[in-house]
Design an enzyme around this catalytic site. Structure first.
Site, PDB file in Angstrom:
ATOM      1  N   SER A  56       3.049 -20.804  10.294  1.00 44.04           N
ATOM      2  CA  SER A  56       4.234 -20.015  10.599  1.00 44.04           C
ATOM      3  C   SER A  56       5.236 -20.892  11.348  1.00 44.04           C
ATOM      4  O   SER A  56       4.985 -21.337  12.476  1.00 44.04           O
ATOM      5  CB  SER A  56       3.861 -18.802  11.461  1.00 44.04           C
ATOM      6  OG  SER A  56       5.051 -18.185  11.896  1.00 44.04           O
ATOM      7  N   HIS A  81       5.451 -20.451   6.123  1.00 44.27           N
ATOM      8  CA  HIS A  81       5.727 -19.039   6.412  1.00 44.27           C
ATOM      9  C   HIS A  81       6.990 -18.946   7.263  1.00 44.27           C
ATOM     10  O   HIS A  81       7.072 -19.538   8.349  1.00 44.27           O
ATOM     11  CB  HIS A  81       4.530 -18.434   7.138  1.00 44.27           C
ATOM     12  CG  HIS A  81       4.619 -16.968   7.374  1.00 44.27           C
ATOM     13  ND1 HIS A  81       4.367 -16.034   6.388  1.00 44.27           N
ATOM     14  CD2 HIS A  81       4.938 -16.251   8.493  1.00 44.27           C
ATOM     15  CE1 HIS A  81       4.511 -14.810   6.886  1.00 44.27           C
ATOM     16  NE2 HIS A  81       4.876 -14.917   8.159  1.00 44.27           N
ATOM     17  N   ASP A  83       9.488 -16.467   9.224  1.00 48.96           N
ATOM     18  CA  ASP A  83       9.644 -15.125   9.792  1.00 48.96           C
ATOM     19  C   ASP A  83      11.108 -14.796   9.993  1.00 48.96           C
ATOM     20  O   ASP A  83      11.764 -15.369  10.865  1.00 48.96           O
ATOM     21  CB  ASP A  83       8.885 -15.040  11.118  1.00 48.96           C
ATOM     22  CG  ASP A  83       7.387 -14.978  10.903  1.00 48.96           C
ATOM     23  OD1 ASP A  83       6.935 -14.084  10.169  1.00 48.96           O
ATOM     24  OD2 ASP A  83       6.672 -15.834  11.458  1.00 48.96           O
ATOM     25  N   MET A  85      13.690 -12.145  11.152  1.00 51.10           N
ATOM     26  CA  MET A  85      13.760 -10.920  11.960  1.00 51.10           C
ATOM     27  C   MET A  85      15.217 -10.628  12.294  1.00 51.10           C
ATOM     28  O   MET A  85      15.980 -11.558  12.568  1.00 51.10           O
ATOM     29  CB  MET A  85      12.990 -11.110  13.271  1.00 51.10           C
ATOM     30  CG  MET A  85      11.573 -11.599  13.088  1.00 51.10           C
ATOM     31  SD  MET A  85      10.704 -11.657  14.667  1.00 51.10           S
ATOM     32  CE  MET A  85       9.238 -12.583  14.220  1.00 51.10           C
ATOM     33  N   HIS A 118       8.870 -13.656   5.275  1.00 53.06           N
ATOM     34  CA  HIS A 118       8.359 -12.383   5.785  1.00 53.06           C
ATOM     35  C   HIS A 118       9.521 -11.684   6.498  1.00 53.06           C
ATOM     36  O   HIS A 118       9.959 -12.134   7.556  1.00 53.06           O
ATOM     37  CB  HIS A 118       7.187 -12.685   6.735  1.00 53.06           C
ATOM     38  CG  HIS A 118       6.643 -11.492   7.452  1.00 53.06           C
ATOM     39  ND1 HIS A 118       5.813 -11.609   8.549  1.00 53.06           N
ATOM     40  CD2 HIS A 118       6.780 -10.162   7.223  1.00 53.06           C
ATOM     41  CE1 HIS A 118       5.483 -10.399   8.976  1.00 53.06           C
ATOM     42  NE2 HIS A 118       6.070  -9.505   8.190  1.00 53.06           N
ATOM     43  N   MET A 120      11.067  -9.026   8.618  1.00 46.99           N
ATOM     44  CA  MET A 120      10.889  -7.966   9.596  1.00 46.99           C
ATOM     45  C   MET A 120      12.283  -7.467   9.945  1.00 46.99           C
ATOM     46  O   MET A 120      12.848  -7.792  11.002  1.00 46.99           O
ATOM     47  CB  MET A 120      10.142  -8.516  10.816  1.00 46.99           C
ATOM     48  CG  MET A 120       8.669  -8.733  10.521  1.00 46.99           C
ATOM     49  SD  MET A 120       7.907  -9.933  11.603  1.00 46.99           S
ATOM     50  CE  MET A 120       8.379 -11.423  10.768  1.00 46.99           C
ATOM     51  N   MET A 193      -0.571  -7.107   8.708  1.00 43.92           N
ATOM     52  CA  MET A 193      -0.260  -7.612  10.054  1.00 43.92           C
ATOM     53  C   MET A 193      -1.480  -7.418  10.949  1.00 43.92           C
ATOM     54  O   MET A 193      -2.026  -6.316  11.031  1.00 43.92           O
ATOM     55  CB  MET A 193       0.921  -6.846  10.664  1.00 43.92           C
ATOM     56  CG  MET A 193       2.283  -7.092  10.062  1.00 43.92           C
ATOM     57  SD  MET A 193       3.063  -8.699  10.300  1.00 43.92           S
ATOM     58  CE  MET A 193       2.624  -9.267  11.902  1.00 43.92           C
ATOM     59  N   ASP A 227      -1.676 -12.047   8.991  1.00 44.64           N
ATOM     60  CA  ASP A 227      -0.626 -12.673   9.794  1.00 44.64           C
ATOM     61  C   ASP A 227      -0.724 -12.198  11.242  1.00 44.64           C
ATOM     62  O   ASP A 227      -0.524 -11.019  11.519  1.00 44.64           O
ATOM     63  CB  ASP A 227       0.737 -12.290   9.178  1.00 44.64           C
ATOM     64  CG  ASP A 227       1.910 -12.965   9.876  1.00 44.64           C
ATOM     65  OD1 ASP A 227       1.686 -13.803  10.763  1.00 44.64           O
ATOM     66  OD2 ASP A 227       3.061 -12.645   9.508  1.00 44.64           O
TER      67      ASP A 227
HETATM   68  C1  DX5 Z   1       4.715 -12.225  14.042  1.00 47.06           C
HETATM   69  C2  DX5 Z   1       4.942 -13.119  12.866  1.00 47.06           C
HETATM   70  C3  DX5 Z   1       3.898 -14.149  12.644  1.00 47.06           C
HETATM   71  C4  DX5 Z   1       3.701 -15.114  13.786  1.00 47.06           C
HETATM   72  C5  DX5 Z   1       2.280 -15.574  13.751  1.00 47.06           C
HETATM   73  O1  DX5 Z   1       5.603 -11.185  13.971  1.00 47.06           O
HETATM   74  O2  DX5 Z   1       5.003 -12.368  11.665  1.00 47.06           O
HETATM   75  O3  DX5 Z   1       4.101 -14.851  11.434  1.00 47.06           O
HETATM   76  O4  DX5 Z   1       4.543 -16.219  13.744  1.00 47.06           O
HETATM   77  O5  DX5 Z   1       2.050 -16.398  14.830  1.00 47.06           O
HETATM   78  P1  DX5 Z   1       0.604 -16.611  15.444  1.00 47.06           P
HETATM   79  O6  DX5 Z   1      -0.238 -17.252  14.404  1.00 47.06           O
HETATM   80  O7  DX5 Z   1       0.864 -17.478  16.625  1.00 47.06           O
HETATM   81  O8  DX5 Z   1       0.058 -15.262  15.836  1.00 47.06           O
HETATM   82 ZN    ZN Z   2       5.002 -13.418   9.685  1.00 51.26          ZN
END
Ligand code: DX5
Ligand code: ZN
Length: 276
Positions: A56, A81, A83, A85, A118, A120, A193, A227
């Protein structure tokens, strides 16, 4: 640094079953056990699911995103990956603001890697065109915000050349994603999740493994991604439950030898998928 990882080659194993050499060996009266005993042949493999290890990038140094991405790929990552948001506190999806399409576009100029996005965000439909244009590979949206328009969304994602996936938060029942896995335009991955979305570095929620197990039993060939909180101490339980796509942020980026962690995650998934 030299990477000593050994990848399990499913195709080699299956090719060896059908090769003339293999047939000749099993029908031979003078069967030589030596090469067979030194090669772990699995006669009844449960299923073929490739492991995808996806660091990630939320845990990377954003000021050096391109070199961080390259570093992870050199260490053996399959996917990156990303993220995305929207920090939309009003709608309370996630209280954090990260990256958007312009960053994906910039990163795309430096790598051909699969960018596993991903989302969010409260309105994923608003991001499809720009992310498609930016060069995203996977587009995984949350089921909680798309109950009414997921069909239109999946169609649009595919039309932009991306692979659709659906994610569910810890409090969302697994049954909510079933409709998205049936019909003419199903999603191609489910992201379970294993922490509340929003931040890296949280504690893995083992209770979520029931969802993974249920999905794996119902959909043996589905890509199931987990994740949140994945690392050396939690991977075995996730792999045993049936996850094959593993997102790992802090455990990879925080490790002195990230290549070893990536290799360990892959080995655990492959081991779980080759039980005879
Ligand atoms: C959280 C994200 C994850 C996060 C995972 O909302 O979707 O992808 O970066 O990080 P770790 O592996 O540190 O939990
Ligand atoms: Zn994620």
């Amino acid at each position: 640094m030299q990477i000593t990882e050994t990848r399990f080659k499913w195709q080699d194993t299956f090719d060896s079953f059908s090769s003339p050499l293999f047939s000749a060996n099993i029908s031979s009266a003078h069967f030589d056990p030596a090469p067979i005993s030194s090669f772990p042949i699995c006669f009844t493999p449960v299923q073929i699911m490739e492991a995808k290890i996806a660091p990630s990038m939320l845990s990377s140094d954003f000021a050096n995103l391109a070199s961080e991405a390259q570093r992870m790929l050199t260490f053996g990552a399959d996917w990156l990956h990303m993220d995305i948001m929207d920090g939309c506190v009003q709608a309370h999806f996630v209280p954090n603001l990260t990256i958007g399409a312009p960053v994906i576009e910039s990163l795309r100029k430096h790598t051909k890697a699969y960018l596993d996005c991903h989302l969010m965000v409260t309105n994923p439909l608003d991001y499809v065109d720009q992310l498609g244009k930016a060069g995203a590979s996977g587009f995984t949206f949350h089921v909680e915000v798309t109950k009414d328009n997921w069909q239109e969304l999946v169609k649009r994602i595919k039309s932009k050349g991306m692979r659709p996936g659906v994610a569910l938060k810890p409090g969302t029942p697994v049954e909510d994603v079933y409709p998205l896995l049936e019909g003419v335009d199903p999603v191609e991955m489910v992201l379970v999740m294993t922490v509340e979305p929003g931040f890296g570095g949280q504690k893995f929620m083992p209770d979520m493994m029931n969802k993974v197990r249920t999905l794996r039993e119902k959909y043996p060939k589905l890509d199931i991604e987990v994740d949140g909180g994945l690392g050396p101490s939690t991977i075995d339980v996730a792999a045993a439950a049936g996850a094959n796509c593993i997102v790992a942020g802090s455990s990879v980026f925080g490790a002195p030898e990230p290549a070893q962690v990536i290799s360990l995650l892959r080995t655990s998934v492959n081991k779980a998928r080759t039980i005879c």
